[in-house]
Each structure stands twice: as structure tokens, then as C-alpha cells.
Enzyme design. Structure first.
Site, PDB file in Angstrom:
ATOM      1  N   ARG A  57     -15.782  -0.912 -16.508  1.00  0.00           N
ATOM      2  CA  ARG A  57     -14.665  -1.839 -16.746  1.00  0.00           C
ATOM      3  C   ARG A  57     -14.847  -2.517 -18.106  1.00  0.00           C
ATOM      4  NH1 ARG A  57     -14.519  -2.864 -10.666  1.00  0.00           N
ATOM      5  NH2 ARG A  57     -16.347  -4.200 -10.732  1.00  0.00           N
ATOM      6  N   PHE A 116      -5.201   3.638  -8.517  1.00  0.00           N
ATOM      7  CA  PHE A 116      -6.205   3.365  -7.477  1.00  0.00           C
ATOM      8  C   PHE A 116      -6.933   2.063  -7.864  1.00  0.00           C
ATOM      9  CE2 PHE A 116      -5.862   8.004  -7.949  1.00  0.00           C
ATOM     10  CZ  PHE A 116      -5.493   8.391  -6.679  1.00  0.00           C
ATOM     11  N   ASP A 165      -1.688   0.962  -6.355  1.00  0.00           N
ATOM     12  CA  ASP A 165      -2.550   1.220  -5.190  1.00  0.00           C
ATOM     13  C   ASP A 165      -1.621   1.383  -3.991  1.00  0.00           C
ATOM     14  OD1 ASP A 165      -5.834   0.558  -4.577  1.00  0.00           O
ATOM     15  OD2 ASP A 165      -4.468   0.701  -2.854  1.00  0.00           O
ATOM     16  N   SER A 166      -1.978   2.304  -3.074  1.00  0.00           N
ATOM     17  CA  SER A 166      -1.085   2.517  -1.929  1.00  0.00           C
ATOM     18  C   SER A 166      -1.184   1.371  -0.926  1.00  0.00           C
ATOM     19  CB  SER A 166      -1.410   3.849  -1.254  1.00  0.00           C
ATOM     20  OG  SER A 166      -2.777   3.879  -0.926  1.00  0.00           O
ATOM     21  N   ALA A 218       2.820  -1.117  -5.152  1.00  0.00           N
ATOM     22  CA  ALA A 218       2.207  -0.586  -3.925  1.00  0.00           C
ATOM     23  C   ALA A 218       2.858   0.759  -3.613  1.00  0.00           C
ATOM     24  CB  ALA A 218       2.393  -1.569  -2.771  1.00  0.00           C
ATOM     25  N   ASP A 268      -9.331   6.144 -10.636  1.00  0.00           N
ATOM     26  CA  ASP A 268     -10.567   5.863  -9.880  1.00  0.00           C
ATOM     27  C   ASP A 268     -10.302   6.001  -8.385  1.00  0.00           C
ATOM     28  OD1 ASP A 268     -13.141   5.075  -9.255  1.00  0.00           O
ATOM     29  OD2 ASP A 268     -12.691   2.932  -9.373  1.00  0.00           O
ATOM     30  N   CYS A 315     -16.278   9.279  -7.126  1.00  0.00           N
ATOM     31  CA  CYS A 315     -17.403   8.616  -6.452  1.00  0.00           C
ATOM     32  C   CYS A 315     -17.877   9.441  -5.256  1.00  0.00           C
ATOM     33  CB  CYS A 315     -17.028   7.194  -6.041  1.00  0.00           C
ATOM     34  SG  CYS A 315     -15.640   7.119  -4.916  1.00  0.00           S
TER      35      CYS A 315
HETATM   36  N1  SAH Z   1     -10.843   1.042  -9.175  1.00  0.00           N
HETATM   37  C1  SAH Z   1     -11.171   0.129  -8.121  1.00  0.00           C
HETATM   38  C2  SAH Z   1     -11.739   0.797  -6.872  1.00  0.00           C
HETATM   39  C3  SAH Z   1     -10.844   1.877  -6.294  1.00  0.00           C
HETATM   40  S1  SAH Z   1     -11.132   2.207  -4.618  1.00  0.00           S
HETATM   41  C4  SAH Z   1     -12.098  -0.966  -8.644  1.00  0.00           C
HETATM   42  O1  SAH Z   1     -12.521  -0.951  -9.811  1.00  0.00           O
HETATM   43  O2  SAH Z   1     -12.394  -1.875  -7.885  1.00  0.00           O
HETATM   44  C5  SAH Z   1      -9.857   3.322  -4.256  1.00  0.00           C
HETATM   45  C6  SAH Z   1      -8.495   2.700  -3.995  1.00  0.00           C
HETATM   46  O3  SAH Z   1      -7.550   3.759  -3.901  1.00  0.00           O
HETATM   47  C7  SAH Z   1      -8.348   1.897  -2.721  1.00  0.00           C
HETATM   48  O4  SAH Z   1      -7.958   0.581  -3.024  1.00  0.00           O
HETATM   49  C8  SAH Z   1      -7.251   2.617  -1.913  1.00  0.00           C
HETATM   50  O5  SAH Z   1      -6.367   1.715  -1.252  1.00  0.00           O
HETATM   51  C9  SAH Z   1      -6.528   3.374  -2.978  1.00  0.00           C
HETATM   52  N2  SAH Z   1      -5.836   4.613  -2.552  1.00  0.00           N
HETATM   53  C10 SAH Z   1      -6.272   5.560  -1.688  1.00  0.00           C
HETATM   54  N3  SAH Z   1      -5.390   6.583  -1.623  1.00  0.00           N
HETATM   55  C11 SAH Z   1      -4.368   6.286  -2.478  1.00  0.00           C
HETATM   56  C12 SAH Z   1      -3.165   6.958  -2.879  1.00  0.00           C
HETATM   57  N4  SAH Z   1      -2.840   8.161  -2.380  1.00  0.00           N
HETATM   58  N5  SAH Z   1      -2.366   6.366  -3.783  1.00  0.00           N
HETATM   59  C13 SAH Z   1      -2.697   5.156  -4.309  1.00  0.00           C
HETATM   60  N6  SAH Z   1      -3.816   4.486  -3.973  1.00  0.00           N
HETATM   61  C14 SAH Z   1      -4.647   5.031  -3.075  1.00  0.00           C
END
Ligand code: SAH
Length: 394
Positions: A213, A229, A251-252, A278, A298, A338
Site C-alpha cells: 500500500r 477487491f 468490493d462485492s 458495491a 487484490d 494470496c
Molecule cells: N485489498 C484489501 C483486501 C482484499 S480481500 C486490503 O488491502 O485490505 C478480498 C476482498 O474481495 C473481500 O473484501 C471480498 O469481499 C472481495 N470480493 C470477493 N469476491 C469479489 C467479487 N467477485 N467482486 C468484488 N469483490 C469481491
């Protein structure tokens, strides 16, 4: 030391002699004495020579090793191990710092404590135990934390309900094992984040992306940033700090988006450069032609097991191909995986295929990994899980 004895088959002592912390059930010749799941066991080779002491568990990983020395696993053992983890964080400037009070204190095998995760959030320690042995030692662990932190520690929250192996007889419940609540706002490089260890994903915050970050901030000036994400909006806050023109978070999960908006407001009240959506990432990416020149991908782990590796790689490829295809000329992509089962090489190959599919010129600027509070035990390559690439798309 009156622990039940686990005797290994001939030749199966080799990996233990190279300090690998797991013993698979197939390596065991016999067990002497009665052993319950979670018990400490004494491990020897088939000539009765001492090798290690660890926690016994039913399953393919039968023993998780705590020490390769003949010593008691008592209060002083736990204090020594957790102090060693704490001292590493302190030595490298994460603990007791004016601009940072969130870090991973114990990273399981990476800190020589298989099955134990402890994240520290500005006075609250959040425990996540992945083995029965660790769970049964909770009191020792709590005592060690109190001794190490003294009055700085306001609460300890145990969040092992969903991480303890589900076949065990233990019914772990999430809850405070010390204190009642803690300060929810933490500082990371001076940025404020609200963390909910009770409600949030994992222990509440993705601490492992801290350095990535920070790097992102350096690339954000005057750019249009898309954080896909985003979860708590970590990358978005850094992009704002770095001087981005516009920052969009996707984020979903509606909860994640609410949290992102809260975190942006905490750091940038009355700043209208940010907007959060969202929606599903794949859908959102269909419609972004030439809108963004800095994109972060991510996603959650697409593969938790080797048998779904192929599908996971396809998922990463599809996602990255979309971003590379649609990013503005001169754009920069921060892309991560990850999934522990996706190797660095596999990930890089996947991004290569995604890039080749678009036909654009792509150069790697950085190869990223996990930070010092998520150390990789050199004898346990499995502790390496986070990988990322920063690429420049001409
Ligand atoms: N980048 C973040 C961590 C990401 S964790 C950080 O730095 O803190 C992964 C995230 O992806 C979660 O919040 C989850 O809700 C989201 N997610 C999972 N599937 C998804 C999709 N199909 N579309 C959008 N978001 C999604």
C-alpha cells in the site's frame, strides 16, 4: 517430559532433521502411550533418537513441531517464543511506534509457532488458532501476552471459531478472553483505519499489504485509481495520500464498501475525490475502457487446494487480462495473489499469458511479497503465500 512418543519410519526423519515443522501421518511407525488430539508428543527416529516435540492432531499433518530441543513446554516456553516474535517487530520499527500500531505479532510457522496467528491492533491482540494443540494452550498464550505488553494491552479477542479443525470435539466460540472491547481505530504509516475484529474478515484487517500500500502511494500522483477487491479501502486511502485525482473502490460486499467510506472519511473529511461501488469485480471491469491509469487487483484466494489450482489460474488470467486490456496507455497495474498453492512462478506466468492475450507492451516494475511481520520460515517454504507484480502497460 512424560509425553506420548511418536516413532517415525526409517528415512522419515530426514525432513525433521532439516527443521520442517510438520510430520505427515504416513511418516509415523508407531505411537507409544495414549494420545489425544492436541496433546504434546515426543518425536524420535526409528532408533529412538530424539528429534522434536510438537502437537498431535488427527489428519494428514499429524504433528506440528514446537521445538527441536528437549525442553518443557511450559509458561516460560510460550513467553520466550512470543517475546522473540515481539522483539523482531520492535527491532524493525513496527511495535512501539508513533505512526504505526497495527502488525502481525505471530505468523504461525513463520515465527516457529505452527497453528497460531496473533494480530495486534492498537492494544487489542486477536488470536486465531488453527490447531487443537494451540487452542488447548490458550491460557499460556494469554499469560505471555499480558507479561510482554503489560498495561498497553487492553483486550485479547479469540477468533478461532471458524479456524479450529471442524472435526474436533472442541466447540470454539469467538469472544474476549481478556478485557471487554478495544480501541477500533488503528494507525498504519499515520493512516487511520477502523478495524472490526468481531465482524470483519480474517482478524479484521489485511495487515500483510502494508508495504505494498505504501509503495502504491508513490505511484498515485495525478492518476485515476481503481481499487478492485478493496475490502477496508486500504489501497484507496494510500492513493488519496499519494495525490490521486480520483479514487474508485470496488468490493462485492456492502459491509466492506461502508467500511471503506468510513475509512476515507476518517482520513479525508470533505474530500470528494473518492467513490465506492458495491458490485462484482468482473462486471465492473467490463466497462472501464481508458478510464483508469492505476489499477489494483487484490482478490481473495481463488485456490485453497491444489486440486482447484487450474481453475484458480484461469480466474487470475481472466481478471488480469481485462485490466491490462482496458487500462489507459502508460497505466500501472498492482496485481496480487494470496493463494498459497499458486507459486510465484505460476502467478508470473499467468500474468504473462494475460498480457500476451491483450497484445500490449507490458514491463514488470516490482515483484512484491509479504512484509517482515509475516516472515517466511526458511525450512517451511509453505509460509510464503503473498505475491504481487507491479507492471507498466504502454
Ligand atoms: N485489498 C484489501 C483486501 C482484499 S480481500 C486490503 O488491502 O485490505 C478480498 C476482498 O474481495 C473481500 O473484501 C471480498 O469481499 C472481495 N470480493 C470477493 N469476491 C469479489 C467479487 N467477485 N467482486 C468484488 N469483490 C469481491
Amino acid at each position: 517430559m512424560n509425553y506420548p512418543k511418536v516413532i517415525l519410519k526409517s528415512g522419515k526423519d530426514q525432513s525433521v532433521r532439516r527443521y520442517h515443522p510438520w510430520i505427515f501421518s504416513g511418516a509415523i511407525k508407531k505411537i507409544i502411550g495414549h494420545v489425544n488430539e492436541g496433546d504434546l508428543v515426543y518425536i524420535t527416529d526409528n532408533k529412538d533418537e530424539f528429534l522434536a516435540i510438537g502437537h498431535y492432531q488427527i489428519g494428514s499433518i499429524a504433528v506440528r513441531i514446537l521445538t527441536f530441543e528437549q525442553k518443557e513446554i511450559d509458561d516460560s516456553f510460550w513467553k520466550e517464543k512470543i517475546s522473540s516474535a515481539y522483539n523482531l517487530r520492535k527491532t524493525f520499527g513496527l511495535a512501539e511506534n508513533d505512526t504505526n500500531n497495527v502488525y502481525r505479532l505471530v505468523h504461525a510457522e513463520g515465527d516457529g509457532l505452527p497453528g497460531l496467528i496473533i494480530d495486534y491492533y492498537n492494544g487489542t491482540a486477536v488470536l486465531q488458532m488453527h490447531s487443537i494443540g494451540m487452542y488447548l494452550n490458550r491460557e499460556h498464550i494469554v499469560q505471555a501476552l499480558k507479561d510482554i505488553y503489560g498495561s498497553k494491552l487492553t483486550a485479547i479477542y479469540d477468533k478461532s471459531e471458524s479456524t479450529i479443525p471442524f472435526k474436533s470435539k472442541i466447540e470454539a466460540k469467538n469472544g474476549y478472553v481478556y478485557g471487554q472491547s478495544g480501541e477500533p481505530v488503528v494507525l498504519e504509516y499515520g493512516n487511520k483505519f477502523k478495524v472490526s475484529w468481531e465482524e470483519g474478515q480474517k482478524t479484521g484487517f489485511f495487515i500483510d499489504q502494508r508495504e505494498n500500500r505504501k509503495l502504491l502511494a508513490d505511484y498515485s500522483k495525478n492518476r485515476s485509481v481503481l481499487n478492485v477487491f478493496g475490502y477496508t479501502g486500504g489501497f484507496s486511502v494510500y492513493a488519496m495520500h499519494g495525490g490521486a485525482n480520483v479514487v474508485h473502490s470496488v468490493d462485492s460486499s456492502k459491509k466492506a464498501i461502508d467500511l471503506t467510506n468510513e475509512n476515507i472519511a476518517l482520513n479525508f473529511p470533505d474530500d470528494n475525490r473518492h467513490e465506492a461501488f458495491a458490485v462484482d469485480a468482473f462486471e465492473f471491469l467490463n466497462d472501464i475502457d481508458n478510464k483508469y491509469d492505476l489499477i489494483i487487483l487484490d482478490p481473495p484466494a481463488f485456490a485453497k487446494h491444489h486440486n482447484v489450482l487450474h481453475n484458480a489460474l484461469q480466474g487470475y488470467k481472466r481478471l488480469n487480462a481485462k485490466a491490462i486490456e482496458k487500462i489507459k496507455p502508460g497505466g500501472i497495474l498492482f496485481t496480487f495473489s494470496c493463494s498459497q498453492v499458486v507459486s510465484k512462478e505460476n502467478f508470473r506466468k499467468t500474468i504473462f499469458t494475460a498480457a500476451a492475450n491483450t497484445g500490449r507492451s507490458v514491463r514488470i516494475l516490482h515483484q512484491l511479497s509479504q512484509p517482515i511481520d509475516h516472515p517466511v520460515n526458511i525450512y517451511h517454504p509453505e509460509s510464503e503465500y503473498l505475491k504481487g507484480l507491479v507492471v507498466y502497460v504502454e
